[in-house]
Scaffold this active site. Structure first.
Site, PDB file in Angstrom:
ATOM      1  N   SER A   1     -10.460   2.160   1.016  1.00 35.93           N
ATOM      2  CA  SER A   1     -11.771   2.578   0.507  1.00 35.93           C
ATOM      3  C   SER A   1     -12.373   3.828   1.127  1.00 35.93           C
ATOM      4  O   SER A   1     -13.381   4.322   0.635  1.00 35.93           O
ATOM      5  CB  SER A   1     -12.777   1.445   0.655  1.00 35.93           C
ATOM      6  OG  SER A   1     -12.662   0.574  -0.428  1.00 35.93           O
TER       7      SER A   1
ATOM      8  N   LYS B   1     -22.890   4.355   3.900  1.00 35.98           N
ATOM      9  CA  LYS B   1     -22.494   3.443   2.821  1.00 35.98           C
ATOM     10  C   LYS B   1     -23.378   2.203   2.875  1.00 35.98           C
ATOM     11  O   LYS B   1     -23.641   1.670   3.967  1.00 35.98           O
ATOM     12  CB  LYS B   1     -21.019   3.076   3.018  1.00 35.98           C
ATOM     13  CG  LYS B   1     -20.403   2.228   1.919  1.00 35.98           C
ATOM     14  CD  LYS B   1     -18.905   2.005   2.197  1.00 35.98           C
ATOM     15  CE  LYS B   1     -18.213   1.192   1.134  1.00 35.98           C
ATOM     16  NZ  LYS B   1     -16.764   1.003   1.404  1.00 35.98           N
TER      17      LYS B   1
ATOM     18  N   SER C   1     -13.813   2.143  -2.417  1.00 34.62           N
ATOM     19  CA  SER C   1     -15.171   1.769  -2.739  1.00 34.62           C
ATOM     20  C   SER C   1     -16.239   2.681  -2.136  1.00 34.62           C
ATOM     21  O   SER C   1     -17.390   2.618  -2.541  1.00 34.62           O
ATOM     22  CB  SER C   1     -15.424   0.338  -2.258  1.00 34.62           C
ATOM     23  OG  SER C   1     -15.314   0.249  -0.851  1.00 34.62           O
TER      24      SER C   1
HETATM   25  N1  GLN Z   1      -9.609  -1.054  -3.512  1.00 32.48           N
HETATM   26  C1  GLN Z   1      -9.332  -2.092  -2.576  1.00 32.48           C
HETATM   27  C2  GLN Z   1     -10.034  -3.352  -3.010  1.00 32.48           C
HETATM   28  O1  GLN Z   1     -10.559  -3.349  -4.060  1.00 32.48           O
HETATM   29  C3  GLN Z   1      -9.755  -1.689  -1.202  1.00 32.48           C
HETATM   30  C4  GLN Z   1     -11.215  -1.768  -1.013  1.00 32.48           C
HETATM   31  C5  GLN Z   1     -11.647  -1.406   0.361  1.00 32.48           C
HETATM   32  O2  GLN Z   1     -10.909  -0.798   1.130  1.00 32.48           O
HETATM   33  N2  GLN Z   1     -12.848  -1.846   0.700  1.00 32.48           N
HETATM   34  O3  GLN Z   1     -10.083  -4.330  -2.329  1.00 32.48           O
END
Ligand code: GLN
Length: 495
Positions: free
Chosen positions: A175, A76, A151
């Site tokens: 994410s 990532k 994400s």
């Molecule tokens: N979807 C969540 C956010 O927008 C979690 C994102 C993540 O785990 N990096 O913060």
């Protein structure tokens, strides 16, 4: 080679049935064939990959055996890999080259993994669909009109599409788990403090955790065992022995107490999704698990709590991106104007929204009302879990309330935030938690089946038990590798 598991690739490379270089070529051929339609990668690291693969082959020829010999790895793009651009899918890091490699990435490379490239994400990991990336669009390999989740959408799509054998993601509030569910792969977030965050560009430091994304639970366990453990470069890593999880994989669930959360009743879900989770619970039962109902009375406050704490930490962490040291710089008449112009041009809307909310929540006069209260709620949520785990070994629930949604379907931020309803409470409590494929639903009017993920969560540091249980479920049901993605042929022809 491109469709084999990491364990199988490593075995074959160690046995010299194939080489790391051949495996790498197969992986890049697959990427060339498919990634035009999927968009999992932001950049490929061909020279580095080639050099690493050659080193692995040389080591194997000298008689060494490496646990991830030649395993194609996707990273990532919020993790540093020395000498390669690291963007966080943001314009603000434009042109920045990582001067060192993240510990988690390095540990996998040292074990023989070959880094193919950097994958797409929501900008600075803020989002649940990958749509907040400033650098490109990633499609769900199961249905390219839908998001891969986020994400870590690029890493997950890469594994699902056979464009990587193993991938790294980061999970702050879901994410790794939500996109893994959307793309039908295994995604695992270890206990907070288990895996070093050194070299992971910070979003919310009290929540961020790196974890593996894989085709199988066994592969996730293999990668976890290699990454976990104390790192002198990250003071939040815990100095506590790592019980090897790959050695604890089991095939039945006799004696396992599975907790079902009263507040997460399946009746809120669409009928076909609900039926799939009922089947998943039934399968756990058939494998020998006992069921107990547990309560998490404060879990409903998870999303609200998270969306104060995470933005507060992000507003502080992202203050360093001001045009002085990293990436983009938009020159103004003085220093203050340069900061402003750089940040205005470099950050996307969602990142700006979070910086504003976080700054507000931390400002004097509001700090007690928002930030401190959110911390208190966080403590209560963790206490609820601790109590629930007195009665059970693992908690089972959906990883997400629905399968992958269409692009642009969640236009207002709150509907996007609610996608993490089932993953955020575990993050706030720091627990190890994973998503394992548990079946498919086909939306009305579509001919494309979409995967769903079962979320399993365990007490702090119970990774070995958790992965063992997930393995038994995966083996017992065969969902993980049951289906070739039916639409991939179509993805290839659409290039
Ligand atoms: N979807 C969540 C956010 O927008 C979690 C994102 C993540 O785990 N990096 O913060």
């Amino acid at each position: 080679m491109a469709d084999r598991s990491a364990a199988e690739v490593a075995r074959a490379v160690n046995a010299r049935e194939t080489s790391a270089v051949e495996t790498l070529e197969a992986a890049y051929a697959r990427i060339a064939e498919r990634d035009g339609a999927i968009g999992a990668y932001l950049a490929l690291t061909q020279d580095l990959a080639r050099a690493r693969a050659e080193r692995v082959d040389a080591a194997v020829r000298e008689g060494k055996r490496l646990p991830l010999a030649g395993v194609p790895l996707a990273v990532k793009d919020n993790m540093c890999l020395e000498g390669t651009p690291t963007t966080c899918a943001s314009k603000i890091l434009d042109g920045w080259i990582a001067p060192y490699t993240a510990t988690a990435v390095q540990r996998l490379i040292d074990a023989g993994a070959v880094p193919l490239g950097k994958t797409n994400l929501d900008e600075f990991a803020m989002g649940s669909s990958c749509e907040n990336s400033a650098l490109g669009k990633t499609a769900n390999p199961w249905d390219r009109s839908r998001v891969p989740g986020g994400s870590s959408g690029g890493s997950v799509a890469a594994v699902a599409a056979g464009e990587a054998t193993l991938a790294l993601g980061s999970d702050t509030g879901g994410s790794i788990r939500e996109p893994a569910a959307f793309c039908g792969v295994v995604g695992f977030k270890p206990t907070y403090g288990r895996v070093s965050r050194y070299g992971l560009i910070a979003f919310a430091s009290s929540l961020d955790q790196i974890g593996p994304i894989a085709q199988t639970v066994e592969d996730a366990a293999l990668a976890y065992d290699l990454m976990a453990g104390k790192d002198p470069l990250d003071a939040t890593t815990v100095d506590r022995e790592v019980e090897p999880a790959a050695a604890g994989l089991r095939d039945d669930l006799r004696g396992v107490r599975v907790g079902i959360v009263k507040e997460f009743g399946l009746d809120k879900l669409e009928p076909d999704v609900r039926a799939c989770y009922e089947q998943a619970y039934d399968d756990l039962r058939k494998l020998g698990a006992e069921f107990v109902e547990v309560g998490l009375p404060t879990a409903d406050y998870g999303v609200a709590t998270y969306y104060l704490i995470a933005p507060a930490e992000c507003s502080s962490n992202l203050a360093r991106f001001d045009g002085m040291r990293y990436g983009l710089r938009v020159e103004g008449p003085d220093v203050g104007a340069t900061y402003e112009a750089t940040r205005a041009a470099g950050f996307g809307d969602e990142v700006k929204r979070r910086i504003l909310i976080g700054t507000y929540a931390l400002s004097s006069g509001y700090y007690d009302a928002y930030y401190v209260r959110a911390q208190k709620a966080r403590t209560l949520i963790a206490a609820d879990f601790a109590k629930a785990f007195e009665a059970c070994d693992v908690i089972a629930c959906p990883a997400a309330a629905s399968p992958a949604f269409a692009f642009n379907a969640k236009a207002d931020p709150v509907s996007m935030y609610l996608m993490d309803y089932y993953t955020i409470p575990m993050s706030l409590a720091g627990l190890p938690s994973l998503s394992v494929p548990c079946g498919y639903v086909t939306p009305a009017g579509s001919d494309k089946p979409l995967p769903l993920g079962l979320e399993l969560s365990a007490p702090l540091f119970a990774e070995r038990a958790l992965l063992g249980i997930a393995h038994a479920y995966e083996r017992g049901t065969g969902h993980a590798r049951a289906k070739q993605i039916p639409t991939l042929a179509d993805a290839v022809s659409a290039r």
